[in-house]
Design a protein around this motif. Structure first.
Motif, PDB file in Angstrom:
ATOM      1  N   ASP A 181       1.841   5.079  -7.224  1.00  0.00           N
ATOM      2  CA  ASP A 181       2.088   4.102  -6.173  1.00  0.00           C
ATOM      3  C   ASP A 181       1.344   4.462  -4.891  1.00  0.00           C
ATOM      4  O   ASP A 181       0.624   3.635  -4.307  1.00  0.00           O
ATOM      5  N   LEU A 210       2.886  -0.932  -1.305  1.00  0.00           N
ATOM      6  CA  LEU A 210       2.404  -2.281  -1.625  1.00  0.00           C
ATOM      7  C   LEU A 210       2.043  -3.038  -0.354  1.00  0.00           C
ATOM      8  O   LEU A 210       1.012  -3.727  -0.302  1.00  0.00           O
ATOM      9  N   SER A 257       5.468  -3.188 -13.257  1.00  0.00           N
ATOM     10  CA  SER A 257       6.653  -2.530 -12.698  1.00  0.00           C
ATOM     11  C   SER A 257       7.675  -3.560 -12.238  1.00  0.00           C
ATOM     12  O   SER A 257       8.894  -3.362 -12.389  1.00  0.00           O
ATOM     13  N   TYR A 278       1.643  -3.237 -10.340  1.00  0.00           N
ATOM     14  CA  TYR A 278       2.795  -3.842  -9.676  1.00  0.00           C
ATOM     15  C   TYR A 278       3.402  -4.982 -10.496  1.00  0.00           C
ATOM     16  O   TYR A 278       4.627  -5.187 -10.463  1.00  0.00           O
TER      17      TYR A 278
END
Length: 308
Positions: free
Chosen positions: A112, A211, A253, A250
């Motif tokens: 991440d 993010l 996940s 992303y």
């Protein structure tokens, strides 16, 4: 507070994908193949970056770290699953489950953060090209990676220790092929309020935070003053590989989170977990190498193949 030894179980059961014995060889062969492709593909990336002086740049330094994290990430779950299939066992000992959760959370966090750091690197390279070498120095790259490791280690240690102190009143069956922390916490018979708070806070800070950093970096690239559509296309095409990996990471996940939140979600969550933990790390080397001429040339030099 001491844990209640009367409720401390000694093992968990990993239910995996199917109990059908006829499917076990197929599952074993499929996951062994994907695991070997993941390991060798990412090792090739690391080898290319380390052996070619042309790739001793911040971008490829972060890429090599991402490849290393992907190898470790996959190695946290797949070898144990393959061992259980081979031995026809579903058992993972309590300490082994806690250890697996620790490393799973650690390398998830590393992936991440590294994707966010790579987005920052692209942002500086495109938004401040003349000052890139002044801003992104080798010591800063090493510091960023060190901070990523420390934050990931502390977060996974905290969450794993909190699970360690939970009590389980029965033999716990986990409807997945690895010890998923969220599922394990849900199966505890002691109060899990603090565990839930820490997990949600961690997801918000260490998941949504990077993010947001990625989105901000690419929004700044989009508004970098490149007026022509061709110029913007060229700018984004240079980081298309990173955009592809970010989207894949992303989206899968998020699929895991949504599938685990729904009713009767065990099978859907397991399938989504495969995309997240196996398919994404396997595809990363292909995404970066197929669109990257520098990586291709480095691999050709490494294996003494004439470069055209």
């Amino acid at each position: 507070m001491e844990p209640d030894n009367d409720t401390r179980i000694s093992k968990f059961l990993l239910l995996g994908f199917s109990e059908d014995p006829e499917l076990q060889p197929l599952i074993f062969g499929l996951f062994l193949s994907m695991y070997l492709i993941t390991v060798f593909g990412n090792l090739l990336i690391i080898l290319a970056v380390s052996s070619d002086s042309h790739l001793h740049t911040p971008m490829y330094f972060f890429l090599a770290n991402l490849s290393f994290a992907d190898i470790c990430f996959t190695s946290t779950t797949i070898p144990k699953m393959l061992w259980n299939i081979q031995t026809q066992s579903k058992v993972i000992i309590y300490a082994g489950c806690i250890t697996q959760m620790y490393f799973f959370v650690l390398f998830t966090g590393l992936d991440d953060f590294l994707l966010a750091v790579m987005a920052y690197d692209w942002f500086v390279a495109i938004y401040h090209p003349l000052h890139y070498t002044v801003i992104v120095k080798p010591w800063l790259c090493a510091l960023l990676v060190l901070v990523v490791w420390v934050m990931g280690a502390l977060n996974s240690l905290l969450q794993s220790l909190m699970v360690w102190w939970l009590s389980f009143c029965r033999e716990v069956e986990i409807s997945n092929f690895f010890c998923d922390m969220k599922q394990v916490v849900q199966l505890a018979c002691s109060d899990t309020f603090l565990n839930d708070i820490v997990m949600y806070f961690s997801a918000l800070l260490l998941g949504a935070g990077p993010l947001i950093g990625v989105i901000y970096s690419y929004s700044k690239i989009d508004s970098s003053g490149i007026s022509s559509a061709q110029g913007k296309y060229k700018a984004f095409s240079t980081c298309a590989s990173h955009l592809s990996v970010v989207s894949l990471f992303y989206c899968t996940s998020l699929g895991v989170y949504l599938s685990s939140a729904g009713p009767q979600s065990s099978h859907a969550s397991t399938v989504a977990s495969v995309m997240y933990t196996v398919v994404t790390p396997m595809l990363n080397p292909f995404i970066y190498s197929l669109r990257n001429t520098d990586i291709k040339r480095a691999l050709k030099r490494t294996f003494s193949v004439p470069v055209m």
